[in-house]
Design a protein around this motif. Structure first.
Motif, PDB file in Angstrom:
ATOM      1  N   MET A   1      18.121  18.494   9.298  1.00  0.00           N
ATOM      2  CA  MET A   1      18.429  17.886   8.008  1.00  0.00           C
ATOM      3  C   MET A   1      17.391  18.340   6.993  1.00  0.00           C
ATOM      4  O   MET A   1      16.214  18.480   7.301  1.00  0.00           O
ATOM      5  CB  MET A   1      18.434  16.363   8.125  1.00  0.00           C
ATOM      6  N   ALA A   2      17.846  18.612   5.747  1.00  0.00           N
ATOM      7  CA  ALA A   2      16.939  19.042   4.692  1.00  0.00           C
ATOM      8  C   ALA A   2      15.917  17.957   4.403  1.00  0.00           C
ATOM      9  O   ALA A   2      16.202  16.765   4.488  1.00  0.00           O
ATOM     10  CB  ALA A   2      17.733  19.375   3.426  1.00  0.00           C
ATOM     11  N   ALA A   3      14.694  18.400   4.055  1.00  0.00           N
ATOM     12  CA  ALA A   3      13.647  17.430   3.723  1.00  0.00           C
ATOM     13  C   ALA A   3      14.028  16.644   2.480  1.00  0.00           C
ATOM     14  O   ALA A   3      13.621  15.514   2.302  1.00  0.00           O
ATOM     15  CB  ALA A   3      12.327  18.161   3.519  1.00  0.00           C
ATOM     16  N   ARG A   4      14.814  17.257   1.613  1.00  0.00           N
ATOM     17  CA  ARG A   4      15.244  16.594   0.388  1.00  0.00           C
ATOM     18  C   ARG A   4      16.774  16.609   0.338  1.00  0.00           C
ATOM     19  O   ARG A   4      17.398  17.645   0.515  1.00  0.00           O
ATOM     20  CB  ARG A   4      14.670  17.319  -0.827  1.00  0.00           C
ATOM     21  N   ASP A   5      17.368  15.476   0.104  1.00  0.00           N
ATOM     22  CA  ASP A   5      18.827  15.365   0.036  1.00  0.00           C
ATOM     23  C   ASP A   5      19.198  14.844  -1.342  1.00  0.00           C
ATOM     24  O   ASP A   5      18.884  13.712  -1.696  1.00  0.00           O
ATOM     25  CB  ASP A   5      19.332  14.422   1.137  1.00  0.00           C
ATOM     26  N   TYR A   6      19.868  15.669  -2.126  1.00  0.00           N
ATOM     27  CA  TYR A   6      20.235  15.285  -3.487  1.00  0.00           C
ATOM     28  C   TYR A   6      21.530  14.487  -3.550  1.00  0.00           C
ATOM     29  O   TYR A   6      21.880  13.939  -4.593  1.00  0.00           O
ATOM     30  CB  TYR A   6      20.370  16.526  -4.375  1.00  0.00           C
ATOM     31  N   GLY A   7      22.270  14.455  -2.446  1.00  0.00           N
ATOM     32  CA  GLY A   7      23.501  13.687  -2.419  1.00  0.00           C
ATOM     33  C   GLY A   7      24.615  14.267  -3.261  1.00  0.00           C
ATOM     34  O   GLY A   7      25.510  13.547  -3.706  1.00  0.00           O
ATOM     35  N   GLN A   8      24.572  15.592  -3.486  1.00  0.00           N
ATOM     36  CA  GLN A   8      25.632  16.252  -4.243  1.00  0.00           C
ATOM     37  C   GLN A   8      26.195  17.406  -3.432  1.00  0.00           C
ATOM     38  O   GLN A   8      25.471  18.060  -2.682  1.00  0.00           O
ATOM     39  CB  GLN A   8      25.105  16.773  -5.581  1.00  0.00           C
ATOM     40  N   TYR A   9      27.485  17.655  -3.618  1.00  0.00           N
ATOM     41  CA  TYR A   9      28.164  18.729  -2.894  1.00  0.00           C
ATOM     42  C   TYR A   9      28.292  19.924  -3.835  1.00  0.00           C
ATOM     43  O   TYR A   9      29.184  19.990  -4.683  1.00  0.00           O
ATOM     44  CB  TYR A   9      29.543  18.262  -2.434  1.00  0.00           C
ATOM     45  N   CYS A  10      27.338  20.858  -3.717  1.00  0.00           N
ATOM     46  CA  CYS A  10      27.250  21.969  -4.664  1.00  0.00           C
ATOM     47  C   CYS A  10      26.376  23.050  -4.045  1.00  0.00           C
ATOM     48  O   CYS A  10      25.417  22.747  -3.330  1.00  0.00           O
ATOM     49  CB  CYS A  10      26.658  21.464  -5.981  1.00  0.00           C
ATOM     50  N   GLY A  11      26.706  24.323  -4.297  1.00  0.00           N
ATOM     51  CA  GLY A  11      25.913  25.416  -3.741  1.00  0.00           C
ATOM     52  C   GLY A  11      24.487  25.416  -4.232  1.00  0.00           C
ATOM     53  O   GLY A  11      23.546  25.679  -3.468  1.00  0.00           O
ATOM     54  N   VAL A  12      24.285  25.137  -5.524  1.00  0.00           N
ATOM     55  CA  VAL A  12      22.920  25.082  -6.070  1.00  0.00           C
ATOM     56  C   VAL A  12      22.149  23.954  -5.402  1.00  0.00           C
ATOM     57  O   VAL A  12      20.974  24.114  -5.025  1.00  0.00           O
ATOM     58  CB  VAL A  12      22.950  24.886  -7.598  1.00  0.00           C
ATOM     59  N   THR A  13      22.815  22.807  -5.242  1.00  0.00           N
ATOM     60  CA  THR A  13      22.174  21.674  -4.583  1.00  0.00           C
ATOM     61  C   THR A  13      21.754  22.039  -3.167  1.00  0.00           C
ATOM     62  O   THR A  13      20.624  21.766  -2.744  1.00  0.00           O
ATOM     63  CB  THR A  13      23.134  20.477  -4.543  1.00  0.00           C
ATOM     64  N   ARG A  14      22.668  22.677  -2.435  1.00  0.00           N
ATOM     65  CA  ARG A  14      22.356  23.025  -1.044  1.00  0.00           C
ATOM     66  C   ARG A  14      21.207  24.032  -0.974  1.00  0.00           C
ATOM     67  O   ARG A  14      20.333  23.939  -0.108  1.00  0.00           O
ATOM     68  CB  ARG A  14      23.598  23.592  -0.359  1.00  0.00           C
ATOM     69  N   ALA A  15      21.189  24.995  -1.901  1.00  0.00           N
ATOM     70  CA  ALA A  15      20.103  25.970  -1.917  1.00  0.00           C
ATOM     71  C   ALA A  15      18.762  25.293  -2.141  1.00  0.00           C
ATOM     72  O   ALA A  15      17.770  25.605  -1.478  1.00  0.00           O
ATOM     73  CB  ALA A  15      20.363  27.014  -3.011  1.00  0.00           C
ATOM     74  N   LEU A  16      18.727  24.330  -3.072  1.00  0.00           N
ATOM     75  CA  LEU A  16      17.477  23.620  -3.345  1.00  0.00           C
ATOM     76  C   LEU A  16      17.058  22.759  -2.170  1.00  0.00           C
ATOM     77  O   LEU A  16      15.863  22.575  -1.910  1.00  0.00           O
ATOM     78  CB  LEU A  16      17.616  22.780  -4.610  1.00  0.00           C
ATOM     79  N   GLU A  17      18.032  22.215  -1.458  1.00  0.00           N
ATOM     80  CA  GLU A  17      17.687  21.435  -0.265  1.00  0.00           C
ATOM     81  C   GLU A  17      17.056  22.320   0.800  1.00  0.00           C
ATOM     82  O   GLU A  17      16.201  21.870   1.573  1.00  0.00           O
ATOM     83  CB  GLU A  17      18.948  20.756   0.283  1.00  0.00           C
ATOM     84  N   LEU A  18      17.444  23.607   0.844  1.00  0.00           N
ATOM     85  CA  LEU A  18      16.928  24.510   1.875  1.00  0.00           C
ATOM     86  C   LEU A  18      15.602  25.155   1.481  1.00  0.00           C
ATOM     87  O   LEU A  18      14.710  25.309   2.323  1.00  0.00           O
ATOM     88  CB  LEU A  18      17.958  25.607   2.172  1.00  0.00           C
ATOM     89  N   VAL A  19      15.453  25.544   0.211  1.00  0.00           N
ATOM     90  CA  VAL A  19      14.244  26.292  -0.170  1.00  0.00           C
ATOM     91  C   VAL A  19      13.566  25.720  -1.412  1.00  0.00           C
ATOM     92  O   VAL A  19      12.679  26.342  -1.988  1.00  0.00           O
ATOM     93  CB  VAL A  19      14.572  27.794  -0.419  1.00  0.00           C
ATOM     94  N   GLY A  20      13.948  24.521  -1.811  1.00  0.00           N
ATOM     95  CA  GLY A  20      13.406  23.944  -3.034  1.00  0.00           C
ATOM     96  C   GLY A  20      12.151  23.115  -2.866  1.00  0.00           C
ATOM     97  O   GLY A  20      11.564  22.671  -3.863  1.00  0.00           O
ATOM     98  N   GLU A  21      11.727  22.892  -1.622  1.00  0.00           N
ATOM     99  CA  GLU A  21      10.484  22.143  -1.422  1.00  0.00           C
ATOM    100  C   GLU A  21       9.289  22.966  -1.894  1.00  0.00           C
ATOM    101  O   GLU A  21       9.315  24.199  -1.892  1.00  0.00           O
ATOM    102  CB  GLU A  21      10.310  21.786   0.054  1.00  0.00           C
ATOM    103  N   ARG A  22       8.233  22.284  -2.299  1.00  0.00           N
ATOM    104  CA  ARG A  22       7.041  22.982  -2.797  1.00  0.00           C
ATOM    105  C   ARG A  22       6.511  23.975  -1.769  1.00  0.00           C
ATOM    106  O   ARG A  22       6.444  23.659  -0.581  1.00  0.00           O
ATOM    107  CB  ARG A  22       5.951  21.965  -3.161  1.00  0.00           C
ATOM    108  N   TRP A  23       6.185  25.173  -2.214  1.00  0.00           N
ATOM    109  CA  TRP A  23       5.642  26.285  -1.443  1.00  0.00           C
ATOM    110  C   TRP A  23       6.710  27.106  -0.725  1.00  0.00           C
ATOM    111  O   TRP A  23       6.434  28.243  -0.319  1.00  0.00           O
ATOM    112  CB  TRP A  23       4.593  25.836  -0.417  1.00  0.00           C
TER     113      TRP A  23
END
Length: 213
Positions: A1-23
């Motif tokens: 499970m992604a460290a951050r879950d935005y609760g939206q169904y969207c490709g941009v959202t999913r990308a940020l959940e995978l690589v959007g954490e700091r560093w």
């Protein structure tokens, strides 16, 4: 499970959940240069806490972005094919962020991998294809890079071989790449110091590597 879950169904959202954490994207940036051992990643990101680096590596592995691989009796981290698809995203982010950059603060560092990716971002293969092959040695703060341009092909390494132009630069490299300073003006003001080779080749460098500020 992604460290951050935005609760939206969207490709941009999913990308940020995978690589959007700091560093995370900086780890990807450095691995786009090549596989790295854990210690090499830590050295290239001197402010990252060891527990955060370990956590990000684990998350990126679970997301299928990177993998651990044996290399000459050591374990390195490398991008998967899925992870390498992030290269145009990283280059586009670099070009976008370049517009908001000023000179570095005293507490900011330039690393070999960060500068390599900056050069890859600024490289203009269509322009380079019209120019003779040229090898540059760039001393950028504590970073020394060999930049070899052969037609539309760019190779940035840390080798020590004969070059056509060797130069040293601090923050002036940004002003040269942005076009804020011409090559002649950069030399005249001391923003760029020619160490060896033909001074006129710095103009070729500035033509080959350009990012609009």
């Amino acid at each position: 499970m992604a460290a951050r879950d935005y609760g939206q169904y969207c490709g941009v959202t999913r990308a940020l959940e995978l690589v959007g954490e700091r560093w995370a994207m900086l780890i990807v940036r450095d691995l786009l240069v090549g596989p790295r051992r854990y210690g090499e990643l830590a050295a290239g990101l001197p402010r990252i806490p060891s527990n955060i680096l370990a956590a990000r590596l684990k998350e990126l592995q679970e997301a299928g972005v990177i993998r651990r691989a044996p290399r000459s009796r050591v374990i390195v981290y490398e991008l998967t094919a899925y992870g390498r698809e992030l290269e145009p995203v990283v280059l586009a982010l670099g070009a976008w962020g370049f517009k908001a950059m000023s000179d570095p603060r005293e507490d900011q560092v330039i690393t070999p991998d960060s500068m390599t990716m900056t050069l890859r971002t600024a490289f203009r293969p269509q322009v380079a294809a019209t120019l003779p092959a040229t090898a540059y040695a760039a001393r950028l703060s504590a970073t020394e890079l060999l930049i070899h341009v052969d037609g539309p092909t760019l190779a940035v390494t840390r080798d020590h071989v004969p070059v056509d132009l060797a130069f040293a630069a601090g923050p002036g490299i940004r002003r040269l790449i942005s076009g804020e300073l011409s090559a002649d003006r950069a030399i005249a003001t001391g923003a760029i110091e020619v160490l060896s080779g033909r001074e006129d080749l710095l103009d070729r460098f500035a033509t080959t590597f350009h990012l609009a500020a």
